[in-house]
Structures are given as C-alpha cells and as structure tokens.
Design a protein around this motif. Structure first.
Motif, mmCIF file in Angstrom:
data_model
loop_
_atom_site.group_PDB
_atom_site.id
_atom_site.type_symbol
_atom_site.label_atom_id
_atom_site.label_comp_id
_atom_site.label_asym_id
_atom_site.label_seq_id
_atom_site.Cartn_x
_atom_site.Cartn_y
_atom_site.Cartn_z
ATOM 1 N N UNK A 41 0.582 -1.102 0.104
ATOM 2 C CA UNK A 41 0.027 0.020 -0.147
ATOM 3 C C UNK A 41 0.976 1.323 0.095
ATOM 4 N N UNK A 42 1.843 1.417 -1.108
ATOM 5 C CA UNK A 42 2.546 2.693 -1.184
ATOM 6 C C UNK A 42 3.681 2.750 -0.163
ATOM 7 N N UNK A 43 3.967 1.716 0.493
ATOM 8 C CA UNK A 43 5.074 1.700 1.530
ATOM 9 C C UNK A 43 6.036 0.515 1.035
ATOM 10 N N UNK A 44 7.161 0.620 1.249
ATOM 11 C CA UNK A 44 8.219 -0.407 1.109
ATOM 12 C C UNK A 44 9.210 -0.770 2.279
ATOM 13 N N UNK A 45 9.400 -2.081 2.448
ATOM 14 C CA UNK A 45 10.323 -2.281 3.536
ATOM 15 C C UNK A 45 11.303 -3.275 3.091
ATOM 16 N N UNK A 58 40.517 -0.560 7.168
ATOM 17 C CA UNK A 58 39.223 -0.164 7.946
ATOM 18 C C UNK A 58 38.856 -1.381 8.665
ATOM 19 N N UNK A 59 37.667 -1.512 9.334
ATOM 20 C CA UNK A 59 37.117 -2.499 9.941
ATOM 21 C C UNK A 59 36.198 -3.422 9.082
ATOM 22 N N UNK A 60 36.411 -4.746 9.486
ATOM 23 C CA UNK A 60 35.671 -5.900 8.715
ATOM 24 C C UNK A 60 34.684 -6.309 9.399
ATOM 25 N N UNK A 61 33.532 -6.354 9.115
ATOM 26 C CA UNK A 61 32.309 -7.204 9.787
ATOM 27 C C UNK A 61 31.113 -7.331 9.036
ATOM 28 N N UNK A 62 29.968 -7.641 9.527
ATOM 29 C CA UNK A 62 28.825 -7.701 8.889
ATOM 30 C C UNK A 62 27.842 -6.329 9.293
ATOM 31 N N UNK A 63 27.087 -6.225 8.095
ATOM 32 C CA UNK A 63 26.042 -4.942 8.366
ATOM 33 C C UNK A 63 24.744 -5.403 8.096
ATOM 34 N N UNK A 64 23.723 -5.203 9.024
ATOM 35 C CA UNK A 64 22.564 -5.270 8.749
ATOM 36 C C UNK A 64 21.774 -4.146 8.509
ATOM 37 N N UNK A 65 20.807 -3.816 7.518
ATOM 38 C CA UNK A 65 20.414 -2.565 7.131
ATOM 39 C C UNK A 65 18.844 -3.124 7.159
ATOM 40 N N UNK A 66 17.912 -2.195 7.613
ATOM 41 C CA UNK A 66 16.534 -2.072 7.407
ATOM 42 C C UNK A 66 15.933 -0.668 7.310
ATOM 43 N N UNK A 67 15.433 -0.542 5.903
ATOM 44 C CA UNK A 67 14.855 0.765 5.614
ATOM 45 C C UNK A 67 13.189 0.667 5.389
ATOM 46 N N UNK A 68 12.573 1.654 5.923
ATOM 47 C CA UNK A 68 11.128 1.851 5.643
ATOM 48 C C UNK A 68 11.005 3.108 4.666
ATOM 49 N N UNK A 69 10.373 2.775 3.443
ATOM 50 C CA UNK A 69 10.063 3.995 2.656
ATOM 51 C C UNK A 69 8.538 4.240 2.486
ATOM 52 N N UNK A 70 8.212 5.382 2.438
ATOM 53 C CA UNK A 70 6.955 5.886 2.221
ATOM 54 C C UNK A 70 6.675 7.222 1.533
ATOM 55 N N UNK A 71 5.747 7.522 0.792
ATOM 56 C CA UNK A 71 5.455 9.019 0.335
ATOM 57 C C UNK A 71 4.790 10.050 1.288
ATOM 58 N N UNK A 72 5.439 11.385 1.140
ATOM 59 C CA UNK A 72 4.422 11.891 2.282
ATOM 60 C C UNK A 72 3.424 12.924 1.533
#
Length: 72
Positions: A41-45, A58-72
């Motif tokens: 419904x117009x949102x993205x996860x 640099x540092x080595x490791x793992x990265x977890x990312x969560x994004x919530x996208x919606x229109x204003x």
C-alpha cells in the motif's frame, strides 16, 4: 535477491595537512549478501545483510540494514 556495495576512498587521510602513512591510509571494502524487499500500500520495507570482504585500512564485519520507505 542479492545486494552489496563497493567503497574505495579516493583522497588521502590527512593530519595537520600531511598525508597519513605511506599510502594515505585509503580504505577499501567490498560487501555482498542477501536482500529482501516487500511493498505494501505505497510503502516499502527493505532488509539486507552484507558480509564485508577485501577490507583494507578499515574495520571488517557484517552489516544489517532495515529501511522503511513511504511517500509524504
């Protein structure tokens, strides 16, 4: 799906106007891993997990990312 990124520093690190180390301490990293996207419904996860490899200055490791996208 598969996601990832590549980062390469193009300018030297400096301290008091002088290059740091013999190579300017330039960092570099390549990362890849699984990614999931769900649209509702117009949102993205978006969720992704990236494993960093080929790390220099640099540092080595793992990265977890969560994004919530919606229109204003």
């Amino acid at each position: 799906g598969l996601g990832g990124y590549y980062l390469k520093q193009t300018q030297n690190d400096e301290l008091n106007g002088q290059k740091v180390g013999p190579d300017g301490n330039r960092s570099q990293v390549f990362a890849f891993g699984p990614a999931v996207k769900y649209d509702y419904q117009g949102m993205s996860f978006v969720g992704s997990w990236d494993y960093e490899t080929d790390v220099k200055n640099g540092f080595q490791g793992n990265k977890f990312l969560f994004k919530f996208i919606t229109a204003f």
